[in-house]
Design a protein around this motif. Sequence first.
Motif, PDB file in Angstrom:
ATOM      1  N   ALA A  89       0.522 -41.217 -31.679  1.00  0.00           N
ATOM      2  CA  ALA A  89       0.527 -39.749 -31.704  1.00  0.00           C
ATOM      3  C   ALA A  89      -0.895 -39.220 -31.862  1.00  0.00           C
ATOM      4  N   ARG A  90      -1.694 -39.881 -32.660  1.00  0.00           N
ATOM      5  CA  ARG A  90      -3.093 -39.473 -32.844  1.00  0.00           C
ATOM      6  C   ARG A  90      -3.869 -39.620 -31.532  1.00  0.00           C
ATOM      7  N   GLU A  91      -3.644 -40.723 -30.814  1.00  0.00           N
ATOM      8  CA  GLU A  91      -4.329 -40.928 -29.539  1.00  0.00           C
ATOM      9  C   GLU A  91      -3.967 -39.838 -28.535  1.00  0.00           C
ATOM     10  N   VAL A  92      -2.688 -39.474 -28.482  1.00  0.00           N
ATOM     11  CA  VAL A  92      -2.245 -38.413 -27.574  1.00  0.00           C
ATOM     12  C   VAL A  92      -2.881 -37.088 -27.975  1.00  0.00           C
ATOM     13  N   ARG A  93      -2.918 -36.819 -29.274  1.00  0.00           N
ATOM     14  CA  ARG A  93      -3.511 -35.572 -29.758  1.00  0.00           C
ATOM     15  C   ARG A  93      -5.002 -35.498 -29.460  1.00  0.00           C
ATOM     16  N   VAL A  94      -5.719 -36.598 -29.621  1.00  0.00           N
ATOM     17  CA  VAL A  94      -7.153 -36.621 -29.339  1.00  0.00           C
ATOM     18  C   VAL A  94      -7.402 -36.360 -27.853  1.00  0.00           C
ATOM     19  N   ALA A  95      -6.588 -36.963 -26.993  1.00  0.00           N
ATOM     20  CA  ALA A  95      -6.729 -36.725 -25.549  1.00  0.00           C
ATOM     21  C   ALA A  95      -6.416 -35.271 -25.211  1.00  0.00           C
ATOM     22  N   ALA A  96      -5.385 -34.717 -25.818  1.00  0.00           N
ATOM     23  CA  ALA A  96      -5.034 -33.316 -25.572  1.00  0.00           C
ATOM     24  C   ALA A  96      -6.125 -32.380 -26.101  1.00  0.00           C
ATOM     25  N   ALA A  97      -6.738 -32.728 -27.211  1.00  0.00           N
ATOM     26  CA  ALA A  97      -7.830 -31.915 -27.760  1.00  0.00           C
ATOM     27  C   ALA A  97      -9.038 -31.947 -26.833  1.00  0.00           C
ATOM     28  N   ARG A  98      -9.322 -33.093 -26.258  1.00  0.00           N
ATOM     29  CA  ARG A  98     -10.417 -33.204 -25.288  1.00  0.00           C
ATOM     30  C   ARG A  98     -10.161 -32.295 -24.094  1.00  0.00           C
ATOM     31  N   GLU A  99      -8.929 -32.329 -23.607  1.00  0.00           N
ATOM     32  CA  GLU A  99      -8.559 -31.486 -22.467  1.00  0.00           C
ATOM     33  C   GLU A  99      -8.644 -30.003 -22.841  1.00  0.00           C
ATOM     34  N   ALA A 100      -8.194 -29.640 -24.026  1.00  0.00           N
ATOM     35  CA  ALA A 100      -8.250 -28.245 -24.469  1.00  0.00           C
ATOM     36  C   ALA A 100      -9.694 -27.766 -24.586  1.00  0.00           C
ATOM     37  N   ARG A 101     -10.571 -28.647 -25.077  1.00  0.00           N
ATOM     38  CA  ARG A 101     -11.995 -28.272 -25.173  1.00  0.00           C
ATOM     39  C   ARG A 101     -12.605 -28.088 -23.798  1.00  0.00           C
ATOM     40  N   SER A 102     -12.236 -28.952 -22.864  1.00  0.00           N
ATOM     41  CA  SER A 102     -12.798 -28.828 -21.517  1.00  0.00           C
ATOM     42  C   SER A 102     -12.319 -27.543 -20.835  1.00  0.00           C
ATOM     43  N   ARG A 103     -11.137 -27.110 -21.171  1.00  0.00           N
ATOM     44  CA  ARG A 103     -10.597 -25.856 -20.623  1.00  0.00           C
ATOM     45  C   ARG A 103     -10.986 -24.648 -21.470  1.00  0.00           C
ATOM     46  N   GLN A 104     -11.593 -24.910 -22.628  1.00  0.00           N
ATOM     47  CA  GLN A 104     -11.968 -23.864 -23.579  1.00  0.00           C
ATOM     48  C   GLN A 104     -10.755 -23.013 -23.958  1.00  0.00           C
ATOM     49  N   ASP A 105      -9.659 -23.720 -24.254  1.00  0.00           N
ATOM     50  CA  ASP A 105      -8.403 -23.058 -24.610  1.00  0.00           C
ATOM     51  C   ASP A 105      -7.906 -23.593 -25.949  1.00  0.00           C
ATOM     52  N   PRO A 106      -8.186 -22.878 -27.065  1.00  0.00           N
ATOM     53  CA  PRO A 106      -7.750 -23.369 -28.372  1.00  0.00           C
ATOM     54  C   PRO A 106      -6.229 -23.328 -28.561  1.00  0.00           C
ATOM     55  N   HIS A 107      -5.513 -22.622 -27.693  1.00  0.00           N
ATOM     56  CA  HIS A 107      -4.049 -22.532 -27.783  1.00  0.00           C
ATOM     57  C   HIS A 107      -3.358 -23.356 -26.696  1.00  0.00           C
ATOM     58  N   HIS A 108      -4.047 -24.373 -26.200  1.00  0.00           N
ATOM     59  CA  HIS A 108      -3.547 -25.229 -25.127  1.00  0.00           C
ATOM     60  C   HIS A 108      -2.188 -25.826 -25.530  1.00  0.00           C
ATOM     61  N   LEU A 109      -1.148 -25.586 -24.726  1.00  0.00           N
ATOM     62  CA  LEU A 109       0.218 -25.995 -25.059  1.00  0.00           C
ATOM     63  C   LEU A 109       0.364 -27.510 -25.272  1.00  0.00           C
ATOM     64  N   PRO A 110      -0.200 -28.364 -24.401  1.00  0.00           N
ATOM     65  CA  PRO A 110      -0.083 -29.807 -24.681  1.00  0.00           C
ATOM     66  C   PRO A 110      -0.724 -30.204 -26.015  1.00  0.00           C
ATOM     67  N   LEU A 111      -1.782 -29.523 -26.413  1.00  0.00           N
ATOM     68  CA  LEU A 111      -2.400 -29.810 -27.707  1.00  0.00           C
ATOM     69  C   LEU A 111      -1.462 -29.387 -28.836  1.00  0.00           C
ATOM     70  N   ALA A 112      -0.844 -28.241 -28.703  1.00  0.00           N
ATOM     71  CA  ALA A 112       0.102 -27.784 -29.731  1.00  0.00           C
ATOM     72  C   ALA A 112       1.257 -28.772 -29.877  1.00  0.00           C
ATOM     73  N   ARG A 113       1.758 -29.268 -28.763  1.00  0.00           N
ATOM     74  CA  ARG A 113       2.847 -30.254 -28.817  1.00  0.00           C
ATOM     75  C   ARG A 113       2.387 -31.568 -29.444  1.00  0.00           C
ATOM     76  N   ALA A 114       1.168 -31.990 -29.082  1.00  0.00           N
ATOM     77  CA  ALA A 114       0.640 -33.245 -29.618  1.00  0.00           C
ATOM     78  C   ALA A 114       0.394 -33.133 -31.125  1.00  0.00           C
ATOM     79  N   VAL A 115      -0.078 -31.979 -31.574  1.00  0.00           N
ATOM     80  CA  VAL A 115      -0.298 -31.759 -33.005  1.00  0.00           C
ATOM     81  C   VAL A 115       1.036 -31.811 -33.749  1.00  0.00           C
ATOM     82  N   ALA A 116       2.049 -31.167 -33.199  1.00  0.00           N
ATOM     83  CA  ALA A 116       3.377 -31.183 -33.835  1.00  0.00           C
ATOM     84  C   ALA A 116       3.937 -32.607 -33.888  1.00  0.00           C
ATOM     85  N   ALA A 117       3.739 -33.374 -32.818  1.00  0.00           N
ATOM     86  CA  ALA A 117       4.220 -34.757 -32.792  1.00  0.00           C
ATOM     87  C   ALA A 117       3.482 -35.618 -33.818  1.00  0.00           C
ATOM     88  N   GLU A 118       2.184 -35.381 -33.970  1.00  0.00           N
ATOM     89  CA  GLU A 118       1.433 -36.163 -34.957  1.00  0.00           C
ATOM     90  C   GLU A 118       1.863 -35.801 -36.373  1.00  0.00           C
TER      91      GLU A 118
END
Length: 145
Positions: A89-118
């Motif tokens: 779950a941490r690995e998925v969240r880190v990857a989603a956070a990287r993607e959110a940073r690249s998109r400059q979207d702090p409310h990125h839905l995959p990141l929110a899901r990954a955080v909830a899963a972690e």
Amino acid sequence: MAALAACTALVAGCGNETAPDWAYPELGKTLRSLSRDLDEACGRTETPESCAQDLDRLTAPTERAFAQVLDHRLLDVATVAAMNALDRAREVRVAAAREARSRQDPHHLPLARAVAAEKRAYQNLLAELERLRTAPPPGDGTDPV
């Protein structure tokens, strides 16, 4: 007569009232602290990105709790599975956070899901560690002689 008295004293001293303390108070303290930190992480107004930072701060206390479990030789298959699930779950969240940073979207839905899963993975691990801590070990010396 002396041997009989010594045996009687030995038998009387080996009952349930003299059982060793298997509740692991230090591990209990660590788990309560980790549980409190997890409850305080990810407030309702936080973005998934700031919640991810809260979860990153739980790594050291989680590793400390896991080390205490290893020190007491309490490890079992369910606990290893819960720790592996947390790592995934941490690995998925880190990857989603990287993607959110690249998109400059702090409310990125995959990141929110990954955080909830972690966070759920942390809760599952805590439940497993607490189960290990409170279960009496096999052959703990509480049986009368």
